[in-house]
Design an enzyme around this catalytic site. Structure first.
Site, PDB file in Angstrom:
ATOM      1  N   SER A 112     -13.160   0.033   0.272  1.00 46.45           N
ATOM      2  CA  SER A 112     -12.685  -1.300  -0.011  1.00 46.45           C
ATOM      3  C   SER A 112     -13.875  -2.254   0.063  1.00 46.45           C
ATOM      4  O   SER A 112     -14.549  -2.329   1.088  1.00 46.45           O
ATOM      5  CB  SER A 112     -11.623  -1.701   1.016  1.00 46.45           C
ATOM      6  OG  SER A 112     -11.258  -3.045   0.861  1.00 46.45           O
ATOM      7  N   PHE A 113     -14.110  -2.988  -1.053  1.00 48.10           N
ATOM      8  CA  PHE A 113     -15.213  -3.960  -1.110  1.00 48.10           C
ATOM      9  C   PHE A 113     -16.556  -3.291  -0.780  1.00 48.10           C
ATOM     10  O   PHE A 113     -16.770  -2.132  -1.104  1.00 48.10           O
ATOM     11  CB  PHE A 113     -14.921  -5.146  -0.189  1.00 48.10           C
ATOM     12  CG  PHE A 113     -13.892  -6.088  -0.752  1.00 48.10           C
ATOM     13  CD1 PHE A 113     -14.229  -7.388  -1.083  1.00 48.10           C
ATOM     14  CD2 PHE A 113     -12.579  -5.687  -0.963  1.00 48.10           C
ATOM     15  CE1 PHE A 113     -13.287  -8.273  -1.610  1.00 48.10           C
ATOM     16  CE2 PHE A 113     -11.633  -6.559  -1.470  1.00 48.10           C
ATOM     17  CZ  PHE A 113     -11.993  -7.852  -1.790  1.00 48.10           C
ATOM     18  N   ASP A 134      -8.259   2.781   3.266  1.00 50.30           N
ATOM     19  CA  ASP A 134      -7.617   3.196   2.007  1.00 50.30           C
ATOM     20  C   ASP A 134      -7.940   4.647   1.644  1.00 50.30           C
ATOM     21  O   ASP A 134      -8.476   4.933   0.566  1.00 50.30           O
ATOM     22  CB  ASP A 134      -8.033   2.269   0.861  1.00 50.30           C
ATOM     23  CG  ASP A 134      -7.593   0.836   1.067  1.00 50.30           C
ATOM     24  OD1 ASP A 134      -6.837   0.578   2.024  1.00 50.30           O
ATOM     25  OD2 ASP A 134      -7.997  -0.029   0.280  1.00 50.30           O
ATOM     26  N   HIS A 143      -2.786  -1.134  -5.536  1.00 48.32           N
ATOM     27  CA  HIS A 143      -2.789  -0.142  -4.462  1.00 48.32           C
ATOM     28  C   HIS A 143      -1.814   0.979  -4.809  1.00 48.32           C
ATOM     29  O   HIS A 143      -0.802   1.201  -4.137  1.00 48.32           O
ATOM     30  CB  HIS A 143      -2.450  -0.755  -3.105  1.00 48.32           C
ATOM     31  CG  HIS A 143      -3.015   0.070  -1.976  1.00 48.32           C
ATOM     32  ND1 HIS A 143      -3.931  -0.411  -1.068  1.00 48.32           N
ATOM     33  CD2 HIS A 143      -2.820   1.365  -1.634  1.00 48.32           C
ATOM     34  CE1 HIS A 143      -4.259   0.545  -0.213  1.00 48.32           C
ATOM     35  NE2 HIS A 143      -3.592   1.641  -0.541  1.00 48.32           N
ATOM     36  N   GLU A 179     -11.013  -1.485  -4.521  1.00 44.74           N
ATOM     37  CA  GLU A 179     -10.491  -0.776  -3.356  1.00 44.74           C
ATOM     38  C   GLU A 179      -9.338   0.140  -3.744  1.00 44.74           C
ATOM     39  O   GLU A 179      -8.996   0.283  -4.919  1.00 44.74           O
ATOM     40  CB  GLU A 179     -10.032  -1.769  -2.289  1.00 44.74           C
ATOM     41  CG  GLU A 179      -8.946  -2.723  -2.718  1.00 44.74           C
ATOM     42  CD  GLU A 179      -8.631  -3.752  -1.627  1.00 44.74           C
ATOM     43  OE1 GLU A 179      -9.333  -3.795  -0.605  1.00 44.74           O
ATOM     44  OE2 GLU A 179      -7.662  -4.518  -1.811  1.00 44.74           O
ATOM     45  N   ASN A 236     -16.636   0.687   3.530  1.00 46.35           N
ATOM     46  CA  ASN A 236     -15.569   0.338   4.451  1.00 46.35           C
ATOM     47  C   ASN A 236     -14.575   1.490   4.500  1.00 46.35           C
ATOM     48  O   ASN A 236     -13.936   1.822   3.501  1.00 46.35           O
ATOM     49  CB  ASN A 236     -14.873  -0.936   3.968  1.00 46.35           C
ATOM     50  CG  ASN A 236     -13.923  -1.519   5.007  1.00 46.35           C
ATOM     51  OD1 ASN A 236     -13.930  -1.114   6.160  1.00 46.35           O
ATOM     52  ND2 ASN A 236     -13.109  -2.473   4.580  1.00 46.35           N
ATOM     53  N   ALA A 237     -14.416   2.097   5.678  1.00 42.67           N
ATOM     54  CA  ALA A 237     -13.598   3.301   5.821  1.00 42.67           C
ATOM     55  C   ALA A 237     -12.116   2.962   5.981  1.00 42.67           C
ATOM     56  O   ALA A 237     -11.521   3.107   7.058  1.00 42.67           O
ATOM     57  CB  ALA A 237     -14.084   4.126   7.007  1.00 42.67           C
ATOM     58  N   ASP A 286       0.811  -1.225   0.000  1.00 36.48           N
ATOM     59  CA  ASP A 286       0.000   0.000   0.000  1.00 36.48           C
ATOM     60  C   ASP A 286       0.850   1.282   0.000  1.00 36.48           C
ATOM     61  O   ASP A 286       0.639   2.178   0.824  1.00 36.48           O
ATOM     62  CB  ASP A 286      -0.927   0.039   1.222  1.00 36.48           C
ATOM     63  CG  ASP A 286      -1.612  -1.283   1.509  1.00 36.48           C
ATOM     64  OD1 ASP A 286      -1.885  -2.007   0.544  1.00 36.48           O
ATOM     65  OD2 ASP A 286      -1.866  -1.583   2.685  1.00 36.48           O
ATOM     66  N   GLY A 339     -11.041  -7.958   6.839  1.00 36.34           N
ATOM     67  CA  GLY A 339     -12.305  -8.521   6.377  1.00 36.34           C
ATOM     68  C   GLY A 339     -13.542  -7.909   6.996  1.00 36.34           C
ATOM     69  O   GLY A 339     -14.657  -8.338   6.705  1.00 36.34           O
TER      70      GLY A 339
END
Length: 341
Positions: free
Chosen positions: A182-183, A165, A296, A222, A162-163, A46, A123
């Site tokens: 992300s996702f 990245d 990424h 993502e 999803n908080a 990343d 996850g």
């Protein structure tokens, strides 16, 4: 003897005249930046890149905290001490069970360096993004000091995003935005208050990319990064799966828009909101098969105008180690970038 020599010279001259033996070998391709990278390239996940003074910094996910690599020439990289040595108290309360800080983003804004970072458990979308600032990146400078400003954006099991990245974007009018995701239902965009670096009260997320999938199936998109060129905003995102070593299927796609909020479309007009876009980075061809799952990405434009794309890929020749990769972007006549990887 003289006649024989003259005949040989005559034949040789005829051959040269036809160009058969005078054909020069094809010039060798110049080495890419990636082929010249050396030093502490792994592990790197990343990554994002920035320059202060004569030093390039790559911030990345490594272990529990934010890893730092430095270079004077973009080629040879050294490992520096990680940022932070403990989790902020707010983070362990917001995301119980978290054990580390992920996926940093670095920018120079309003006279200071702004580092956004992710806190989560793998996850889960019970996640949060935090913010820390420093007047300099140089640990040897007298005013070097990171100040943590706490929670920026949070997601829970009740949310559809999803908080993690994060990526800070300053638009052409000076407005500030935070892309993340992300996702779940994909990539979101929040408008920020420039004074705080946090969303305005009541700010709702805007959707800018997603991959529709059957109910209950994962939607692997993502790691957003938005860069600007030629009056366009380019949204770069990673599709499919990282973090599986050489079995990673990550790759990077892009779309562009005249406005930071989208819609973002690929070269063929396909919408990133429908899982479309154009490929920017993909793994080596099967006959080579060394660097797998490139993604990424982060981007940085240097003083000479060159934009560099930084990303990680898994090195098959070194047990699938997540490895730092850097590729200059070349802008085609069609206005789209090509990575010289």
């Amino acid at each position: 003897m003289l006649r024989a020599l003259a005949r040989i010279l005559l034949i040789g001259g005829a051959v040269l005249a036809t160009g058969v033996s005078a054909k020069a070998p094809a010039p060798a391709e110049p080495p890419t930046l990636n082929s010249r990278l050396s030093g502490e390239l792994a592990p790197t996940h990343d990554p994002v890149i920035i320059r202060e003074g004569d030093t390039y910094y790559v911030y990345n996910t490594i272990g529990r905290y934010i890893g730092v690599k430095t270079s004077k020439d973009l080629v040879h990289w050294e490992q520096a001490a990680p940022l932070f040595d403990s989790l902020p108290a707010w983070a362990t309360k917001a995301v119980p069970g978290t054990e580390g800080i992920w996926a940093p983003d670095i920018s120079f804004v309003n006279g200071e360096y702004r580092l956004y970072y992710s806190v989560s458990t793998f996850g889960s979308n019970r996640s949060a993004i935090g913010l820390a600032t420093s007047p300099t990146l140089d640990p040897k400078a007298k005013d070097y000091h990171w100040t943590d400003h706490g929670l920026v954006v949070q997601s829970t099991h009740a949310d559809d995003f999803n908080a993690i990245d994060p990526n800070l974007v300053v638009d052409a009018q000076g407005g500030q935005w935070l892309a993340l995701g992300s996702f779940w239902t994909g990539i979101k965009l929040f408008r920020l208050d420039p004074k705080t670096g946090k969303p305005y009260p009541g700010e709702k997320p805007r959707s800018i990319a997603r991959r529709p999938a059957p109910a209950g199936a994962p939607a692997p998109v993502e790691a957003p990064f938005i860069l600007q060129h030629g009056g366009w905003y380019f949204l770069l995102v990673s599709y499919d799966y990282c973090c599986k070593g050489v079995n990673s299927t990550y790759y990077t796609v892009m779309g562009r828009s005249r406005t930071v909020t989208g819609p973002y479309l690929g070269k063929d007009g396909s919408a990133l909101m429908e899982g479309g876009g154009s490929i920017l980075l993909r793994a080596d061809l099967e006959e080579k098969q060394r660097f797998r799952g490139p993604g990424h990405v982060g981007a940085f434009t240097d003083a000479d105008g060159t934009t560099y794309l930084v990303y990680h890929a898994y090195d098959r020749e070194h047990d699938g180690a997540p490895t730092l990769r850097i590729a200059p972007l070349v802008w085609g006549k069609d206005g789209w970038p090509v990575a010289q990887d």
